[in-house]
Design a protein around this motif. Structure first.
Motif, PDB file in Angstrom:
ATOM      1  N   GLY A  33       0.872  -1.166   0.000  1.00 19.08           N
ATOM      2  CA  GLY A  33       0.000   0.000   0.000  1.00 19.08           C
ATOM      3  C   GLY A  33       0.910   1.217   0.000  1.00 19.08           C
ATOM      4  O   GLY A  33       1.909   1.261  -0.719  1.00 19.08           O
ATOM      5  N   ASP A  34       0.601   2.220   0.814  1.00 17.18           N
ATOM      6  CA  ASP A  34       1.509   3.348   1.031  1.00 17.18           C
ATOM      7  C   ASP A  34       2.199   3.142   2.374  1.00 17.18           C
ATOM      8  O   ASP A  34       1.587   2.629   3.318  1.00 17.18           O
ATOM      9  CB  ASP A  34       0.738   4.666   1.043  1.00 17.18           C
ATOM     10  CG  ASP A  34       0.193   5.029  -0.328  1.00 17.18           C
ATOM     11  OD1 ASP A  34       0.818   4.649  -1.333  1.00 17.18           O
ATOM     12  OD2 ASP A  34      -0.863   5.687  -0.397  1.00 17.18           O
ATOM     13  N   TYR A  35       3.458   3.579   2.484  1.00 19.43           N
ATOM     14  CA  TYR A  35       4.171   3.335   3.742  1.00 19.43           C
ATOM     15  C   TYR A  35       5.293   4.339   3.957  1.00 19.43           C
ATOM     16  O   TYR A  35       5.758   5.000   3.031  1.00 19.43           O
ATOM     17  CB  TYR A  35       4.721   1.915   3.787  1.00 19.43           C
ATOM     18  CG  TYR A  35       5.851   1.580   2.826  1.00 19.43           C
ATOM     19  CD1 TYR A  35       7.139   1.323   3.292  1.00 19.43           C
ATOM     20  CD2 TYR A  35       5.636   1.481   1.451  1.00 19.43           C
ATOM     21  CE1 TYR A  35       8.172   0.980   2.426  1.00 19.43           C
ATOM     22  CE2 TYR A  35       6.654   1.136   0.579  1.00 19.43           C
ATOM     23  CZ  TYR A  35       7.926   0.891   1.068  1.00 19.43           C
ATOM     24  OH  TYR A  35       8.941   0.562   0.201  1.00 19.43           O
ATOM     25  N   LYS A  36       5.691   4.464   5.217  1.00 20.18           N
ATOM     26  CA  LYS A  36       6.892   5.214   5.579  1.00 20.18           C
ATOM     27  C   LYS A  36       7.530   4.529   6.772  1.00 20.18           C
ATOM     28  O   LYS A  36       6.856   3.837   7.549  1.00 20.18           O
ATOM     29  CB  LYS A  36       6.583   6.679   5.890  1.00 20.18           C
ATOM     30  CG  LYS A  36       5.829   6.952   7.170  1.00 20.18           C
ATOM     31  CD  LYS A  36       5.755   8.460   7.435  1.00 20.18           C
ATOM     32  CE  LYS A  36       5.008   8.766   8.721  1.00 20.18           C
ATOM     33  NZ  LYS A  36       3.582   8.401   8.668  1.00 20.18           N
ATOM     34  N   THR A  37       8.826   4.734   6.944  1.00 21.62           N
ATOM     35  CA  THR A  37       9.560   4.015   7.981  1.00 21.62           C
ATOM     36  C   THR A  37       9.797   4.845   9.237  1.00 21.62           C
ATOM     37  O   THR A  37      10.170   4.288  10.267  1.00 21.62           O
ATOM     38  CB  THR A  37      10.912   3.530   7.434  1.00 21.62           C
ATOM     39  OG1 THR A  37      11.632   4.644   6.878  1.00 21.62           O
ATOM     40  CG2 THR A  37      10.700   2.493   6.337  1.00 21.62           C
ATOM     41  N   GLU A  38       9.577   6.164   9.184  1.00 18.99           N
ATOM     42  CA  GLU A  38       9.755   6.987  10.384  1.00 18.99           C
ATOM     43  C   GLU A  38       8.520   6.882  11.273  1.00 18.99           C
ATOM     44  O   GLU A  38       7.387   6.940  10.793  1.00 18.99           O
ATOM     45  CB  GLU A  38       9.993   8.451  10.019  1.00 18.99           C
ATOM     46  CG  GLU A  38      10.251   9.321  11.248  1.00 18.99           C
ATOM     47  CD  GLU A  38      10.511  10.783  10.913  1.00 18.99           C
ATOM     48  OE1 GLU A  38      11.207  11.451  11.694  1.00 18.99           O
ATOM     49  OE2 GLU A  38      10.011  11.251   9.870  1.00 18.99           O
ATOM     50  N   ASP A  39       8.732   6.732  12.572  1.00 26.11           N
ATOM     51  CA  ASP A  39       7.630   6.690  13.532  1.00 26.11           C
ATOM     52  C   ASP A  39       7.080   8.098  13.709  1.00 26.11           C
ATOM     53  O   ASP A  39       7.780   8.997  14.168  1.00 26.11           O
ATOM     54  CB  ASP A  39       8.140   6.139  14.870  1.00 26.11           C
ATOM     55  CG  ASP A  39       7.036   5.967  15.900  1.00 26.11           C
ATOM     56  OD1 ASP A  39       5.875   6.327  15.613  1.00 26.11           O
ATOM     57  OD2 ASP A  39       7.341   5.481  17.004  1.00 26.11           O
TER      58      ASP A  39
END
Length: 334
Positions: free
Chosen positions: A110-116
């Motif tokens: 899907g859509d994602y990012k790795t920063e919390d």
């Protein structure tokens, strides 16, 4: 020869063995949904399956639908195919979908990012053989600063505007970006007002996350009460009659596209803050490497350029055409 476990057709990403689609863009019988943005969760499917935390979001957007929820890492089986949701870190309730059949494992991000970001369940690396990844910001030019640094810029900007007796109007889409901004604003500076679209969506997700108090801007809101405050609004509010109530005001936009100076000029805003709910170039490459995948399929974004670079690194990489939009310039929910 057996068909691939996941295939792309004119309706979406299809698992033939289970007769189910992942984030389909045309009406289908069975749809597994990664998150609530409008390019991934569309109206018209007979049955929806998604993570529990995403259910109130898609019901708010799509109305009364037939939807069932699953927990993180909970395996559910359809005709021998095992599915499970894993945190994507994109927005509240966003998930990757793991698909396994006869020892073969695929993951659709899907859509994602790795920063919390403090509001989404942080991204989880999922080992797989084939990885279907977005690459909205799949160029080396896109490199994000830590969220804390960007929010310091935003809070300082707000404080400066307040000292000058001006209202700060900050644009961000109504699901995800707005709540991320709200979570990290310095409430000691002044009150936080919201556009109706932002307030409506924020009220939907408040039971899931701790957010500061906000005040909806209405026809009865007095101009003098807005002075020195910050107003969170969707991009569509820019240039509307609604915004005239804020005068004198200063505008800003929080988006990954603010990396490019020309994007700020096109949006006609006074200040651009580089803050994205998608991976940057480094985040994409590190995520792909961590999965151990040999095959990578790139969907929306700079997919051709990014897949070419992956092939140079030795991956079996290609591009697939979809109707996902990524972080677009002209919608409130991308």
């Amino acid at each position: 020869m057996n068909p691939p476990l996941l295939q792309f057709n004119d309706k979406g990403i299809y698992c033939q063995q289970a007769d189910v689609y992942l984030d389909p863009w045309r009406p289908v019988k069975n749809a597994i949904i990664t998150h609530g943005h409008s390019d991934h969760a569309r109206w018209g499917h007979q049955n929806y399956i998604t993570h529990y935390s995403n259910i109130p979001i898609i019901k708010h957007r799509l109305g009364e639908i037939n939807v069932s929820g699953k927990n993180w890492n909970e395996t559910f089986t359809i005709n021998g195919v095992k599915f499970s949701f894993h945190p994507a870190g994109h927005i509240i309730g966003s998930a990757q979908i793991r698909v396994e059949y006869k020892g073969e494992i695929w993951v659709f991000t899907g859509d994602y990012k790795t920063e919390d970001d403090g509001i989404s369940v942080p991204y989880e690396v999922v080992k797989c053989h084939s990885f279907i990844t977005e690459c909205t910001f799949g160029l080396p030019a896109f490199k994000w600063s830590p969220q804390a640094d960007v929010m310091t810029e935003i809070n300082n900007w707000w404080a400066e505007n307040r000292a000058e007796g001006k209202t700060s109007v900050l644009f961000g889409y109504s699901l995800g970006k707005a709540q991320r901004l709200l979570k990290n604003l310095d409430t000691s500076i002044g009150p936080i007002y919201t556009h109706g679209a932002i307030e409506n969506m924020t009220n939907i997700v408040r039971p899931q996350i701790d957010l500061p108090p906000t005040i909806r801007v209405t026809a009865e809101t007095k101009k003098e009460n807005l002075l020195g405050s910050i107003v969170i609004a969707p991009p569509s509010a820019h240039g509307s009659t609604w915004i005239r109530k804020m005068t004198p005001f200063v505008t800003g936009t929080a988006s990954g596209w603010m990396t490019f100076r020309g994007a700020r000029r096109r949006r006609a805003v006074d200040r651009g803050f580089v803050l994205s709910d998608h991976c940057d170039w480094t985040g994409l490459l590190e995520s792909i490497k961590a999965t151990g995948a040999e095959k990578v399929i790139c969907t929306h974004g700079y997919s051709d350029i990014f897949s070419k670079y992956l092939r140079e690194l030795g991956y079996d990489a290609r591009t697939a055409h979809t109707q996902y939009e990524g972080e677009t310039n002209d919608t409130d929910e991308s």
